[in-house]
Design an enzyme around this catalytic site. Structure first.
Site, PDB file in Angstrom:
ATOM      1  CB  SER A   1      35.134  37.101  38.858  1.00 29.18           C
ATOM      2  OG  SER A   1      35.443  36.046  39.728  1.00 29.18           O
TER       3      SER A   1
ATOM      4  CE  LYS B   1      39.658  36.100  38.661  1.00 25.00           C
ATOM      5  NZ  LYS B   1      38.506  37.000  38.454  1.00 25.00           N
TER       6      LYS B   1
END
Length: 785
Positions: free
Chosen positions: A687, A730
């Site tokens: 990611s 996140k």
């Protein structure tokens, strides 16, 4: 002992004789015995007898332990004997061989020093010209009894039996038999003192009968033991002897009582037919064993486990959905999806009572309430709660149990937990299933496949029990921080429910509703002594904790409560107000500072979003260009996937160098260094691909990266931005550090539904399809020179 055929009638026996006291031996006429003489008085008596025709009087001590016997310590009846041989030994002792001649009774002690000298009354043996029939029958009976004793195993010299068959005088026969049997001194002395030969023989016959009875019982015990003896087990032989002795004494009541008690428990346990059949079989084996046998303890423990497991005991579910919802709301704030799933289960259970229990798996960072939620679910259902921790478990036997052949074997944790609950339908929580290990003892997660499969667990077989147990009524709940380490087959059996981290607003409400009341109670103070303002809580959340869960926040609130408790204990009576401007007094300097504060837009530094076991976090990816030969240097404890993302970012940048305004020969003349700070912490995953690409392009073009933007997404060689996981965590991490703009892959747009509305209102989301979209938004336009 042997008999001497020489008579005593031809001997002139004096009536004044020296006396020799003897221990533990009764001397009889017509017998020959070796004696060791060691006492000074006794040696002097022997010397005197040698000088006076070798005739001496022998009398037995009443108490053998007395070294210097007095007249009262000696029996009055004894035997006049002849010293046939004498041998002086090197240790000053004397060994003599004596022959018994005639019974005699001590009338008077003539002298006591230096040795005993006595006057005796000689008692000659009565002669019988013709034996009556009764006496003849008695003699034959004594001979038969003597042979019977020999046959029963008593050690008697063979020539004694031969001599006994040839003796025709009842008195001599009685003396011969009793002197060759190992009887106690009292009985032997009693026979010596009987003058009448017929009465003496009758007494000997009674003693023989008693000895035969003892030997018969002893032989019976030995025979019973030998019938069941195992050739390879001496211990088994000894136990069987004990069993035979207990049988003779009637000592089996306790064992019988235990068997009856276990039989009653088996009847009341409500076992399935197959299990009850096995329990009855093992109980039957136990009843035939000695209670002290080694295997008896194993079987006893097994039967006790069978009767203690709740085969048919269940708790009744609380099927009132409103009450269950109220209980769940009392214990936990938010977690709406989990609560909704529990209420759905209750609704179906109400309509279909025979439904199988669900297998739920709570996945989320530490401290979000996974374990406590399981306890709350049990309370809402009205069921018992059992919790086991599987973190670090490496032995398959921990789940399935050990076979009974092993010493100290026990059922596995599943059956132990069911027994602990006392019902067959508890809420069974298995913590930390993602931390199960595997080694040469097997893989515990593979053993859990049967436990957590509703199609199989109705007949779960524990190695120790060896019979199926129905787990289909149990509601299993597992918890994990990550799913990556869980086997696919194991994961497929569970319904995954994600518990993400909490926002600042949610933490504030949870602190007000749950944490502060709990800490006030634990630290012995009340809300009349401490007022913790919302501003203080917000500052504590932002600057003293940085986590997805609530554990550190609870610790910090506990620290404040303890310090206030100290002040109260010292005598403070005024309420303590804790606000944002004085929280430093209680918690010290802030532990975290917003990483974006006081920073400018920087060339070569991009802010990425990562997901860890503790929730979401931000990472700063740095890229720099140096003169060199085209090497790519990667540092920061990166995993293989993250290194591959860096390679892909470089390849994409080289392929797009013309479009991006970068010199196409930059790679040949420069070294590129990409670094992710916090180098001691391992990092991996795809990611960070767009973050590395953005930092690299920024370093090569000289365009700064905006400080108020964070990003996440996987990058391909053709510049596509692929979706990643953990979007909610996140975004909350970006929110915690004050970043209000987040670049996400376009395919992650669906994940924005999971983000709380109060967070989305303050955030700006940019959805990117390609790396070009990311660069356009993230990089500041290059200022003209």
């Amino acid at each position: 002992m042997a008999e001497q055929n020489k008579g005593s009638d031809d001997l002139h026996l004096p009536v004044e004789l020296s006396l020799l006291p003897v221990r533990d031996i009764v001397m009889y006429p017509y017998t020959i015995l070796p004696l060791f003489v060691g006492r000074e008085k006794s040696i002097r008596a022997v010397d005197d007898a040698i000088s006076r025709g070798r005739i001496i009087m022998l009398a037995t001590q009443k108490t053998p332990e007395v070294d210097d016997p007095q007249p009262e310590h000696l029996y009055n009846f004894g035997t006049i004997s002849m010293i046939m041989r004498l041998l002086k030994l090197p240790d000053n002792r004397v060994k003599i061989l004596v022959q018994g001649l005639m019974r005699a009774q001590i009338i008077d002690y003539i002298q006591t020093n230096p040795f005993y000298k006595v006057r005796v009354n000689k008692i000659p043996e009565k002669e019988m010209a013709e034996l009556p029939v009764e006496v003849e029958a008695l003699m034959r009976n004594v001979r038969a009894q003597l042979e019977r004793i020999v046959n029963l195993g008593r050690m008697v010299m063979p020539d004694v039996v031969v001599i006994a068959n040839n003796v025709n005088e009842p008195g001599r026969l009685a003396d011969l038999v009793v002197s060759n049997l190992s009887l106690n001194t009292v009985d032997t002395q009693q026979v010596l003192e009987i003058v009448d030969p017929v009465q003496r023989l009758r007494t000997v016959s009674e003693l023989l009968a008693k000895e035969i009875e003892i030997l018969t019982v002893q032989q019976k015990i030995q025979t019973q033991a030998k019938e069941e003896i195992d050739k390879n087990q001496r211990e088994y032989f000894l136990r069987q002897q004990l069993k035979a002795i207990q049988h003779e004494l009637g000592m089996n009541d306790e064992h019988t009582e235990e068997i009856n008690e276990l039989t009653k428990k088996i009847t009341e346990a409500g076992m399935p037919e197959l299990v009850q059949k096995e329990a009855d079989k093992q109980l039957s084996r136990l009843s035939k064993m000695h209670p002290d046998a080694a295997e008896a303890g194993i079987i006893r423990s097994y039967v006790e486990w069978l009767v203690e497991v709740p085969w048919s005991k269940s708790t009744e579910d609380m099927l009132d959905l409103k009450q269950a919802a109220k209980v769940l709301d009392e214990d936990h704030y938010d977690l709406e999806k989990v609560k909704e799933r529990i209420l759905e289960y209750l609704a179906v259970r109400k309509l279909s009572p025979n439904m199988k229990g669900p297998i739920l798996c709570f996945v989320g960072p530490p401290g979000v309430g996974k374990t406590s939620l399981g306890r709350s679910i049990a309370r809402a259902l009205g069921r018992k709660f059992v919790r086991i921790s599987l973190g670090g478990v490496r032995d398959e036997a921990e789940i399935r149990g050990h076979r009974r052949t092993y010493i100290g074997a026990l059922p596995g944790r599943i059956i132990q937990g069911i027994k602990q609950a006392g019902t067959n339908n508890p809420v069974f929580m298995m913590d930390e299933v993602d931390k199960i290990g595997a080694d040469f003892r097997g893989d515990p997660s593979a053993a859990l496949l049967e436990v957590l499969d509703p199609e199989q667990n109705f007949a779960f077989s524990d190695h120790y029990l060896g019979v199926p147990f129905d787990l289909s009524k149990v509601m299993f709940i597992t918890t994990a921080n990550i799913l990556d380490t869980i086997q696919p087959a194991f994961r497929d059996r569970m319904e995954i429910l994600y518990l993400s981290g909490y926002t600042e607003e949610e933490k504030l409400k949870i602190a007000r509703q749950f944490i502060i009341p709990k800490q006030l109670k634990e630290n012995g103070i009340t809300d009349a002594q401490l007022n913790l303002s919302d501003s203080a809580l917000k500052k504590g959340i932002e600057f003293y904790t940085r986590e997805a869960g609530l554990r550190n926040l609870e610790r910090e609130i506990g620290t404040i409560c303890r310090k206030v408790a100290k002040e109260v204990a010292e005598g403070k009576t005024v309420i303590t107000h804790v606000a944002a401007n004085n929280i430093n007094k209680y918690l010290g300097i802030p532990k975290f500072i917003r990483e974006t504060e006081n920073k400018q837009d920087t060339v070569g530094v991009a802010t990425g979003l990562a997901w860890t076991e503790s929730g979401g976090d931000i990472i700063h990816v740095e890229a720099t260009i140096m003169k060199g030969k085209g090497s790519l240097i990667l540092t920061g404890h990166l995993g293989d996937v993250m290194k591959e993302s860096a390679q892909a970012a470089l390849s994409y940048t080289r392929s797009r160098s013309g479009t991006l305004g970068i010199d196409e020969s930059f790679y040949a003349q420069n070294d590129i260094h990409i670094h992710v700070p916090a180098g001691a912490i391992p990092k991996d995953g795809p990611s960070a691909g767009v973050t590395m690409t953005t930092a690299l392009v920024s370093a090569l073009t000289g365009r700064a990266v905006r400080k108020d933007i964070a990003m996440t997404g996987e990058v391909t060689l053709r510049g596509k931005v692929l979706p990643v996981g953990g979007i909610k965590s996140k975004v909350l991490a970006a929110r915690r550090v004050g970043i209000d703009t987040v670049i996400l892959p376009e395919e992650n747009e669906k994940d924005l539904e999971n983000i709380p509305d109060n967070v989305k209102r303050h955030m700006n989301f940019i959805l990117a399809q390609t790396v070009d979209d990311v660069i356009d938004k993230a990089l500041v336009a290059k200022q003209p020179a």
